[in-house]
Design a protein around this motif. Sequence first.
Motif, PDB file in Angstrom:
ATOM      1  N   GLY A 196       0.777  -1.231   0.000  1.00  0.00           N
ATOM      2  CA  GLY A 196       0.000   0.000   0.000  1.00  0.00           C
ATOM      3  C   GLY A 196       0.811   1.284   0.000  1.00  0.00           C
ATOM      4  O   GLY A 196       0.259   2.355   0.214  1.00  0.00           O
ATOM      5  N   ALA A 229      -1.586   1.399   6.238  1.00  0.00           N
ATOM      6  CA  ALA A 229      -2.505   1.018   7.303  1.00  0.00           C
ATOM      7  C   ALA A 229      -3.671   0.215   6.743  1.00  0.00           C
ATOM      8  O   ALA A 229      -4.119  -0.768   7.332  1.00  0.00           O
ATOM      9  CB  ALA A 229      -3.015   2.268   8.012  1.00  0.00           C
ATOM     10  N   GLU A 230      -4.146   0.612   5.572  1.00  0.00           N
ATOM     11  CA  GLU A 230      -5.249  -0.097   4.938  1.00  0.00           C
ATOM     12  C   GLU A 230      -4.843  -1.531   4.575  1.00  0.00           C
ATOM     13  O   GLU A 230      -5.631  -2.473   4.723  1.00  0.00           O
ATOM     14  CB  GLU A 230      -5.645   0.667   3.671  1.00  0.00           C
ATOM     15  N   ALA A 231      -3.609  -1.662   4.091  1.00  0.00           N
ATOM     16  CA  ALA A 231      -3.114  -2.993   3.730  1.00  0.00           C
ATOM     17  C   ALA A 231      -3.083  -3.898   4.953  1.00  0.00           C
ATOM     18  O   ALA A 231      -3.507  -5.058   4.907  1.00  0.00           O
ATOM     19  CB  ALA A 231      -1.718  -2.880   3.114  1.00  0.00           C
ATOM     20  N   TYR A 244      -8.424  -6.019  -4.123  1.00  0.00           N
ATOM     21  CA  TYR A 244      -7.551  -5.478  -3.075  1.00  0.00           C
ATOM     22  C   TYR A 244      -6.755  -4.328  -3.670  1.00  0.00           C
ATOM     23  O   TYR A 244      -5.979  -4.519  -4.613  1.00  0.00           O
ATOM     24  CB  TYR A 244      -6.636  -6.592  -2.567  1.00  0.00           C
ATOM     25  N   ARG A 290      -4.857  -3.606   7.702  1.00  0.00           N
ATOM     26  CA  ARG A 290      -6.212  -3.903   8.129  1.00  0.00           C
ATOM     27  C   ARG A 290      -6.837  -4.994   7.255  1.00  0.00           C
ATOM     28  O   ARG A 290      -7.583  -5.840   7.737  1.00  0.00           O
ATOM     29  CB  ARG A 290      -7.071  -2.627   8.084  1.00  0.00           C
ATOM     30  N   ALA A 291      -6.495  -4.973   5.963  1.00  0.00           N
ATOM     31  CA  ALA A 291      -7.036  -5.989   5.064  1.00  0.00           C
ATOM     32  C   ALA A 291      -6.397  -7.349   5.307  1.00  0.00           C
ATOM     33  O   ALA A 291      -6.934  -8.371   4.893  1.00  0.00           O
ATOM     34  CB  ALA A 291      -6.830  -5.557   3.618  1.00  0.00           C
ATOM     35  N   PRO A 310      -5.094  -1.267  -1.681  1.00  0.00           N
ATOM     36  CA  PRO A 310      -4.874  -0.410  -0.517  1.00  0.00           C
ATOM     37  C   PRO A 310      -4.286   0.929  -0.940  1.00  0.00           C
ATOM     38  O   PRO A 310      -3.444   0.992  -1.835  1.00  0.00           O
ATOM     39  CB  PRO A 310      -3.868  -1.199   0.317  1.00  0.00           C
ATOM     40  N   SER A 311      -4.770   2.002  -0.316  1.00  0.00           N
ATOM     41  CA  SER A 311      -4.200   3.304  -0.667  1.00  0.00           C
ATOM     42  C   SER A 311      -3.177   3.756   0.380  1.00  0.00           C
ATOM     43  O   SER A 311      -2.418   4.686   0.133  1.00  0.00           O
ATOM     44  CB  SER A 311      -5.315   4.349  -0.803  1.00  0.00           C
ATOM     45  N   THR A 312      -3.164   3.114   1.552  1.00  0.00           N
ATOM     46  CA  THR A 312      -2.144   3.419   2.556  1.00  0.00           C
ATOM     47  C   THR A 312      -1.670   2.104   3.164  1.00  0.00           C
ATOM     48  O   THR A 312      -2.371   1.093   3.098  1.00  0.00           O
ATOM     49  CB  THR A 312      -2.718   4.277   3.704  1.00  0.00           C
TER      50      THR A 312
END
Lengths: 501, 329
Positions: free
Chosen positions: A52, A74-76, A68, A78-79, A70-72
Amino acid sequence: MATMFRIDGLGKSFGPNKVLDGVSLDLFPGQITVLMGANGAGKSTLVKIMSGVHAPSAGAMSLADQPYAPSTPAEAIRAGVVTVHQNINDGVVSSLDVATNLTLDRLTGRGAHLFFNRRRNRREAAEVAAGLGLDVDLKADIASLSLADRQMVGIARAMAHAPKVMILDEPTSSLSSSEAERLFAIISRLRDEGVAILYISHRMSDIRRLADRIVSLRDGRITGTFEQKPLDYEGAVNAMLGRSAEATAVSVRDGGKPILTVSDVRLKPQAAPFSLKLHDGEVVAITGLVGVGKTQFAETLFGARRAVSGEMTLDGQRFAPSSPADAIRAGVFLVAKDRAESGIVADFNLARNISLPFLDRFSFLSVVRKRAEREAARRQIQNLAIVCRGERDMMTTLSGGNQQKVMVGRWMSQPSRLFILDEPFQGVDIAARRDIAAKLRANAQGRATLVFLTELDEALETADRILVMSEHTIVGEHRNERLDIDRLLAEVAAGAMKGAA
Amino acid sequence: MANILIRYGFLALLVALVVFFSVATSGFASPQAAVFIFQSVAITGILALGVTATLVVGGFDLSIGSVATSAMMAAAYAMIVLQQNAFVAVIFCLAIGALVGLVNGLIIVYMRVPDLLATLGMMFLLLGLQRIPTEGRSIAAGMTMPDGSTAQGTFSPAFMAIGRHRFDFFLPDLVPVSVVVLLILAVLIWFFLEYTRFGRMMYAVGSNPRAAELAGAPVKAYKIWAYIISGVFASIGGILLAARLGRGDIASGNNLLLDAVAAALIGYAVLGASKPNAFGTAIGALFVGVLLQGLTMMNVPYYTQDFVKGAVLVIALIFTFSLSGRTAR
């Protein structure tokens, strides 16, 4: 087996520079996939897209059949895609204790508590540590931990998110072998728990220990996938280093009288000693994977570090340089690896960069003779066909290839006995690379030339003789004429264990 | 156009200021006023030239102000208490400057203490140390010593001459010694940094120490020498200060550090250099001197001086770091 993570036709460009070009790769749960690739192959970019940091220019990814993107980072996470980075200290905050580091990601974001409660923090940290069977003192400072323990803390924190995919980017590069053993045990455990693991490494010993499957990446493309047991390690190395048919053959010359002899030199206390001879007029390449001691050897010859034991002679005289200045006086020059870091003086123009090591020779009563300096720079611009407006151009205005030509020109501006180049083609376009290689061969008379290269193609294009380095020693020697490429690759891949044949 | 502005903007501004003050006030455009400006920035300028050497190698020296005042106290102590002659006093001061520079360099290079912190500590240490021999008193002829006796020495006439003598230059008794020293040191350090291989290598050390090392430069030695230069220059400033005051005054020299650092940093903007350079430092010092002298002659109150200096520094730094694209330290 169901695919856990799928990469489909992924591409990434930085400006005109295509770093990834249609990469497709599947990761399966409970399996360790090793990704191999030389420097600049695009490994880090791939990892950054998966985690991400970067967005892809083309292609798509899916996680457990869901799209999938992710833009950040943190998003990655969380996924369910966690990454353990190469630089261990990027993963931990060294001024905080272990407990806080284990729960660092709970200190921020939605639902985080306003006040820091030490007892709650310790309780949560103990849970996280138990999840990985980690046995460290929660109250200890990170700074007091070994590198391996710090990395375990980073991994434990990542594992608290119950990840589906785990990416490890050269995790053992700064660990000792016993520390690496502990890491391997944990990785094996995660595999057994059904995590899909992408493990990035150059180290053959790691790969032999862990890999269920090997994927080779070269120039932004997947060049080989190996999953048939027993795994074809040599094939994987071959696919990673590449051996294109069009590599221009060199007309091999034999050297004249010996210039440098190295006898029983040991680069590391536990490494095997090696000996070699370099002759007048020949260009010798030393090849091998990253981290096998090539740069250490280059710096030892140049006086920037000392060998553990052994003897060297230059032109029959004992040669033991105590500093680069010492080596330069003896006529041993080094075009160092990574020009931005250890070569270019960004505040200086082209001419001043070229004259830097030889200011005493360009000076009269310590006053720099600028006319002579500029004259020498103009000669090198012509000699190496450096594309620039003039010798007063700043280095930042030049392309990577031309910057490298300036670095080579710096050391070609004065006659040398031993000319060493460490990865001179890193970040250099093909045209400039050919120019530099041709120039190296054209004016090789009167000195010995030693080039350290990871890419086999480059060695085949440049050298009369190719030596193979592995585990900090020389394990093979080849004359660059009808050479046995399979044996060479076997030596690169196998290291000292079965090399030195 | 933008390039010309960046290159010559500051010099043009200096010329404009001189023209403006010459027109706006009577007496600004006279040799005496010009000399007075030089005299007012001489000590600051010398310190600034020294600190420029440390900036060139990528360091910083915050101890220069206290080196200068320590040298001043040392000179007074040597002559008044120890009853030495001017020559001994001067050598004593220079030795102190060189020693402090050496210690600074060793702490920074070998003990790996960051330059700002090491020299900050040294500044503190010297501020205290210079008060110990006289138990916090200023040193003047006939002073009472801590043990109750009276100091027998005096400032030697030769030493006082450093502060009082003026050379003939077209007009009789025009140029003071301090201005001559400033000009000589400015030319020396400028030539050293711009034209000798040592100066060149110092710039290389400041820009990329690893590259300098792999080009055969003894990087550590260069750094240490830069601090020695800085220390010696600061002690020369201290000698001039002592000679001007005629006593060892513990209260003087408070502004030296900030003024000198400001001059060196303003120098980044001169000729669009974006890096420390001796010519710029000298112009920077002069710029501040011209501005303050002009404003004083226009009856702007003295208490605005620090504000004006600060404003000039901020503008010069913005000029350096945002207008000319390259980043210096």
